[in-house]
Scaffold this active site. Structure first.
Site, PDB file in Angstrom:
ATOM      1  N   THR B 466       0.807  -1.221   0.000  1.00  0.00           N
ATOM      2  CA  THR B 466       0.000   0.000   0.000  1.00  0.00           C
ATOM      3  C   THR B 466       0.839   1.270   0.000  1.00  0.00           C
ATOM      4  OG1 THR B 466      -0.040  -0.267   2.387  1.00  0.00           O
ATOM      5  CG2 THR B 466      -1.945  -1.054   1.175  1.00  0.00           C
ATOM      6  N   ALA B 508      -0.492   3.949   9.321  1.00  0.00           N
ATOM      7  CA  ALA B 508      -0.004   5.314   9.096  1.00  0.00           C
ATOM      8  C   ALA B 508      -0.084   6.125  10.380  1.00  0.00           C
ATOM      9  CB  ALA B 508      -0.817   5.984   7.987  1.00  0.00           C
ATOM     10  N   ILE B 627      -3.240  13.707   4.450  1.00  0.00           N
ATOM     11  CA  ILE B 627      -2.900  12.675   3.474  1.00  0.00           C
ATOM     12  C   ILE B 627      -1.385  12.682   3.323  1.00  0.00           C
ATOM     13  CG2 ILE B 627      -3.180  11.937   1.076  1.00  0.00           C
ATOM     14  CD1 ILE B 627      -5.706  11.653   2.867  1.00  0.00           C
ATOM     15  N   LYS B 631      -0.406  10.343  -3.948  1.00  0.00           N
ATOM     16  CA  LYS B 631      -0.411   9.337  -5.011  1.00  0.00           C
ATOM     17  C   LYS B 631      -0.768   7.952  -4.461  1.00  0.00           C
ATOM     18  CE  LYS B 631       2.414   8.032  -8.945  1.00  0.00           C
ATOM     19  NZ  LYS B 631       3.703   8.321  -9.599  1.00  0.00           N
ATOM     20  N   GLN B 636      -4.853   3.716  -3.118  1.00  0.00           N
ATOM     21  CA  GLN B 636      -5.461   2.843  -2.117  1.00  0.00           C
ATOM     22  C   GLN B 636      -6.973   3.062  -2.049  1.00  0.00           C
ATOM     23  OE1 GLN B 636      -3.489   3.143   1.649  1.00  0.00           O
ATOM     24  NE2 GLN B 636      -4.139   1.119   2.286  1.00  0.00           N
ATOM     25  N   GLY B 702      -6.960   2.799   4.486  1.00  0.00           N
ATOM     26  CA  GLY B 702      -6.900   1.465   3.889  1.00  0.00           C
ATOM     27  C   GLY B 702      -8.257   0.842   3.638  1.00  0.00           C
ATOM     28  N   GLU B 703      -9.242   1.235   4.405  1.00  0.00           N
ATOM     29  CA  GLU B 703     -10.512   0.512   4.341  1.00  0.00           C
ATOM     30  C   GLU B 703     -11.713   1.367   3.963  1.00  0.00           C
ATOM     31  OE1 GLU B 703     -10.172  -2.810   7.622  1.00  0.00           O
ATOM     32  OE2 GLU B 703      -8.762  -1.209   8.005  1.00  0.00           O
TER      33      GLU B 703
END
Lengths: 336, 736
Positions: B466, B508, B627, B631, B636, B702-703
């Site tokens: 990721t 993260a 963020i 990119k 993701q 991620g989700e």
């Protein structure tokens, strides 16, 4: 995978001798289906005869406007060949509707005709019932998950479908399969090449084990450019057909002069019913005539708990494919 | 100075991956490695009455065959106690609890010989009656202690449901169901086990090197310090590589018995059952509202499947508690035991299927009220967490709705259903809210300045493909004062500082915070060295008057006064300088409710005769704190949206109810979207500052991408066709 011997055949006679030497010998061409099945333990040949180097990959014109496709021509090469694009674009469209570019680059024409069903219960040896894999063991699909299974031409022993797209086009076109055996060559009309399961679902084709496909002859049609290969599936690429239709139509003076169509995804073999085509010759083109043709083609259909939708889907697909082919004909300007 | 964080720099591991030099687990060269192949059960319940291994034992290259009848006995296996500690199937008895359960292991000199050996083991089963169908056994449902790994209660009750229904101008309840889904990362699960004396090294495809070490040590009954887990590259996990599964321990046991390194790689077929999956969900959602669209009652009752021998809850009702401010909201979770493997975490467990049901129910309500679906959401905008009565640490959902709607062109949508034909197609547009909790756990990191003035930063964490390598490099570079190409980040090793599992979208925020703090600590140490070094041009300045920028110490007052880090290091006898950090979440977790939010929009074209569905356009707008790399973040989030296509239209692990076995355990028949299924997807990153959520200011991404996306598509299908399908996936046969 069961250990096997490997022989590279150098010419057709030696390939035929090798295949005749053991009941557990198999030809291997591109291997895209056979090797897969060997990994799953579904096929367990003791000897592989590699025919990949035999000089059978040519694609060449036949007298009378047809094309001869060598048995070892790769699916991609067939689909991209100028002769096929000109003389049998239906075949090209059907081929590119199948598999993935990588598979089509490896798979051969003859091998495509020999590919085996994708029935779940055939492919997974963890299931103990499959008459095609273990004759006499029963058919798990009949009372199992049969959404992808056949509605035509089934027997009590097997309801699996033939997965080929290319073969559906060849059935519609009325190709001829050229084969070579130890006692010489013979020709098999495409309609007779694949078998219905009947009592012997383990036998997919009428090719004898000691015969080799050498070529597929595709006849020329004056209306070959008025075609459609419609593939209806669960995702837009790399999925087997729930229903597919290969269609060509010749409309002259506002009437159907000639028509050809065959179905995939609904039967153990590519499903062509000449009576369905005859039924509508002389009628006005349109949904009504195409629906009539569909009704004849689908006569005797028998659905299972999860695949009842295929009957209506097939009917609608036939109408759509013939309509699309006819529109193409109008654009081509050959409406007589 | 933050110059690198947020920049769309390329993946630092990209060149290694595209040139094949990044070693995935099974690719690590280990001398003298033996190959292990699992034997899996083919029946769902019963016993392995006998296993004849004589032919396998004599097969070429076969070294050993382990079955329940001869496998080494392990200490009584503890059930775990943590979310990543699943109950394992380790050949300790002859019980078969699901189809595709490991029941044997063949070791050979090559993979091919081991595979052949496994085929030759003849198993005689003593089958027993079973049930694999959730909907057949709903009466046996029981209430678990908790709803999911976050420790939320199984049931919740806010206000008075009956009063809410009575107050509603409209109330309707519908059943929404989602099928079993299988993760299918491209890289199969794989383990290489190497013993040196009592020390075990595991190369393992895992989302948690430390939790993996803990669990393996626990099951083998050895100290965790004796186990080292290495996992530098992972080809996707999606939750399936979070828990430690049976094959990992079996590889370690086999290597110990054989006194030789052992490699065990699962086949694709073996990945359907023994390594988790998203279970089927059965969700009843009821919504009541005033005629103006203000929600008066929410009810979300979930029944999930679990296995006969372990417990996992897919907590579908959690969003119904917090997403909309109805005064009355009630949720329940129940489980039914089935004779299948244990379900597990799969990308947005709970949030993904739960959000699908809730957001479809909201869509249905909007039509019955004749309100625009987006307007209904805005009308029910929660200004604080309605369940916990806490403020949000930040919430930019309104801006997500606005930005997404504008880009999508939502205002031009014809509100009428089945009213936009285009040739053979019916065009429809739908939307849904996306939401995922911002989680964080304790994490450590170490930052070291090397003699040449570049930095090495290490943390045990994982990169699932990721972009962890990349964002950690950026965070460290900014924190120390270097350019990203002056920082090397290493991960995936229990010899590095301790970090949490990469699950729950927390890497993260957790490890990013530790890396930032370690980098800052190193920077302070270095500045201290500079200002106290008589040979440095910075000597004598206050520590606060010096910065590090691009690898140089710089005086804030006089930028011409500077010196490179390498020069300082040279004077210090080439010694490395290190700093560590232990980043822990604080009481902000009790003071604020912390979530990432988003808005998903989808357009579909449905063939009106043939039922084929194409998603023709998707727009997702997300706000998730800072963020860290626009990119990798975009990729993701886009990947999550593609998952929504799969969930809405394709994915379905089909189990034969009479035979208890998955029928489509391969990538030809288990459909996930291919390129041609994926339309132009636009991802909008909505700016959001969150001072509370984590030291790096990031929420996980991620989700959240695959929450809301399936609902938006299904809602678009309704808008296109007027057909409401509540049972996923929506295949073409449902629409003809």
């Amino acid at each position: 995978m069961k250990p096997f011997t490997y022989l590279q055949a150098t010419d057709v006679p030696s390939a035929l001798r090798a295949i005749s030497s053991s009941p557990d010998a198999r030809f291997i061409g591109g291997g895209t289906n056979l090797v897969d099945l060997m990994k799953y333990g579904v096929e367990q040949p003791a000897h592989l005869i590699d025919i990949g180097k035999l000089p059978l990959a040519n694609i060449e014109p036949l007298p009378g406007g047809g094309v001869r496709i060598g048995a070892l021509a790769r699916n991609s090469d067939i689909a991209n060949h100028l002769l096929i694009r000109e003389k049998a674009p239906l075949l090209a469209e059907a081929i590119v509707a199948g598999a993935s570019p990588q598979l089509r680059n490896a798979a051969t024409a003859g091998g495509n005709l020999m590919q085996r069903t994708r029935c779940y219960y055939f492919y997974d040896t963890g299931f103990t019932q499959c008459n095609k894999r273990i004759p006499g063991s029963g058919c798990a699909a009949r009372d199992g998950l049969n959404r992808i299974h056949a509605i035509l031409g089934t027997s009590d022993k097997c309801i699996a479908t033939n997965p080929s797209d290319m073969s559906v086009a060849l059935a519609a076109i009325g190709a001829t399969v050229q084969v070579q055996g130890n006692s010489g060559p013979r020709s098999i009309p495409f309609a007779d090449f694949h078998r219905l399961p009947g009592e012997t679902p383990q036998i997919d084709t009428n090719l004898n084990k000691e015969e080799l496909i050498t070529a597929i002859d595709v006849p020329g049609f004056p209306f070959a450019l008025n075609y459609c290969y419609l593939k209806v599936r669960d995702r837009r690429s790399y999925a087997f057909a729930l229903v597919s239709v290969a269609a060509m139509i010749d409309v002259r003076a506002g009437k159907i002069h000639d028509v050809r169509f065959a179905l995939g995804g609904v039967a153990p073999k590519p499903w062509r019913v000449p009576a369905a085509e005859q039924q509508v010759i002389g009628q006005e083109p349109g949904a009504e005539a195409y629906g009539n043709a569909a009704d004849v083609a689908l006569k005797g259909a028998r659905t299972f708990p999860h695949n009842a939708f295929k009957l209506e889907l097939a009917r609608r697909s036939i109408i759509r494919a013939l309509t699309t082919a006819a529109v193409k004909g109008e654009r081509n300007g050959n409406v007589g | 100075m933050e110059t690198s964080v947020s920049q769309p720099i390329n993946r630092v591991d990209g060149p290694l991956k595209v040139t094949g030099r990044a070693l995935y687990t099974a690719e690590h060269p280990v001398p003298n490695v033996a190959h292990a192949v699992l034997i899996m059960s083919t029946i769902p319940k019963g016993r392995a009455a006998s296993m004849d291994t004589s032919a396998a034992g004599k097969s070429p290259g076969v070294l050993r065959v382990f079955t329940p009848f001869n496998a080494p006995k392990l200490p009584p296996s503890p059930s775990g106690g943590s979310p990543t500690s699943r109950k394992l199937n380790l050949l300790q008895d002859d019980q078969i609890l699901y189809s595709n359960q490991p029941i044997g292991l063949v070791l050979a000199d090559t993979f091919e010989n081991a595979t052949r050996g496994a085929e030759l083991v003849h198993i005689r089963y003593a089958p027993q009656p079973f049930n694999v169908v959730l909907d057949k056994d709903l009466n046996s449902a029981f209430t678990p202690e908790k709803a999911g790994a976050g420790g939320d209660p199984a049931n919740s009750s806010r206000g008075d449901h009956q009063a809410g229904v009575a107050a509603a101008a409209a109330y309707s309840e519908h059943l929404y169901t989602t099928p079993i889904q299988t993760h299918n990362p491209m890289e199969p699960h794989a383990t290489i086990a190497v013993w040196e004396g009592s020390k075990l090294t595991l190369y393992d495809a895992t989302q948690g090197v430390f939790s993996d070490r803990q669990r393996v040590a626990q099951v083998l009954g050895i100290p965790p310090e004796d186990v080292r887990v290495i996992s530098p590259y992972i080809g996707g996990g999606f939750g399936s590589k979070g828990p430690t599964w049976s094959h990992v321990v079996l590889a370690a046991v086999a290597a110990r018995e054989l006194n030789r390194p052992v490699k065990l790689v699962l086949t694709r077929e073996q990945m359907f059952g023994a390594i988790g999956f998203r279970g089927r969900t059965h969700q009843t959602v009821g919504l009541g509202s005033s005629s103006q669209g203000n929600l008066t009652a929410i009810r979300h009752d979930t029944i999930d499947q679990t296995s006969s021998f372990d417990q996992f809850v897919e907590p579908c009702g959690l969003q119904a508690r917090m997403l909309y401010p109805s005064p009355n909201a009630h949720t329940t979770h129940k489980l039914v035991r089935l004779d299948l493997g244990t379900p597990s975490f799969m990308r947005a467990p709970g949030e993904c299927p739960g959000n699908y049901a809730l957001e479809c129910a909201m869509d249905e309500l909007s039509y019955s009220l004749k309100l625009d679906p987006l307007a209904l959401r805005l009308k029910n905008y929660a200004e604080e967490d309605p369940e916990k009565k806490r403020p949000w640490s930040s919430k930019s959902l309104r801006e997500c709705y606005r930005a997404g709607a504008e880009r999508f062109g939502w205002s031009k949508r014809n509100p009428a259903v089945r009213a936009t034909p285009e040739g053979h197609y019916l065009v429809g547009q739908g939307m849904a809210t996306a939401c995922y909790p911002a989680r964080r756990s304790e994490s450590n990191a170490i930052a070291t300045l090397r003699p040449d003035g570049t930095a090495l930063v290490e943390a045990g964490t994982q990169d699932l493909g990721t972009g962890t390598y990349t964002i950690m490099t950026q965070i460290a570079a900014d924190a120390i004062g270097l350019a990203p190409n002056q920082v090397t980040f290493r991960l995936g090793d229990t010899d590095f500082p301790k970090t949490p599992v990469s699950g729950g979208s927390q890497t993260a925020a957790s490890t990013g915070s530790a890396v930032k703090m370690a980098g800052q600590a190193l920077r302070e140490k270095l500045i201290q060295l500079a200002v106290t070094d008589p040979a440095s041009p910075l000597h004598g300045l206050g520590a606060g008057d010096v910065t590090i920028d691009g690898g140089n110490f710089v005086s804030a007052a006089n930028p011409r006064k500077k010196e490179s880090l390498a020069a300082l290091m040279a004077r210090h006898g080439q010694n490395e300088v290190s700093a560590t950090a232990d980043a822990k979440p604080g009481d902000e977790q009790d003071r604020y409710s912390m979530y990432a939010f988003g808005a998903q929009f989808a357009e579909v074209r449905v063939d009106m005769d043939l039922g084929e569905i194409q998603v023709s356009r998707m727009v997702g707008a997300f706000a998730a704190g800072r963020i860290l790399n626009t990119k990798t973040a975009r990729s993701q989030l886009m990947g999550g949206m593609v998952w929504g296509i799969g969930m809405a239209l394709q994915e379905n692990t089909m189990v034969d109810p009479r035979r208890g076995r998955v029928v489509n355990a391969n990538l030809a028949e288990y459909h996930v979207p291919v390129n041609r299924d994926v339309p132009a997807i636009e991802v909008i990153l909505v700016h959001e500052d969150d001072p509370y959520v984590s030291a790096v200011g990031a929420k996980g991404i991620g989700e959240i991408g695959n929450t809301g996306s399936a609902a938006a598509i299904v809602n678009a299908i309704y808008h296109a066709t007027g057909k409401r399908v509540r049972d996923l996936p929506v295949t073409l046969d449902r629409l003809i």
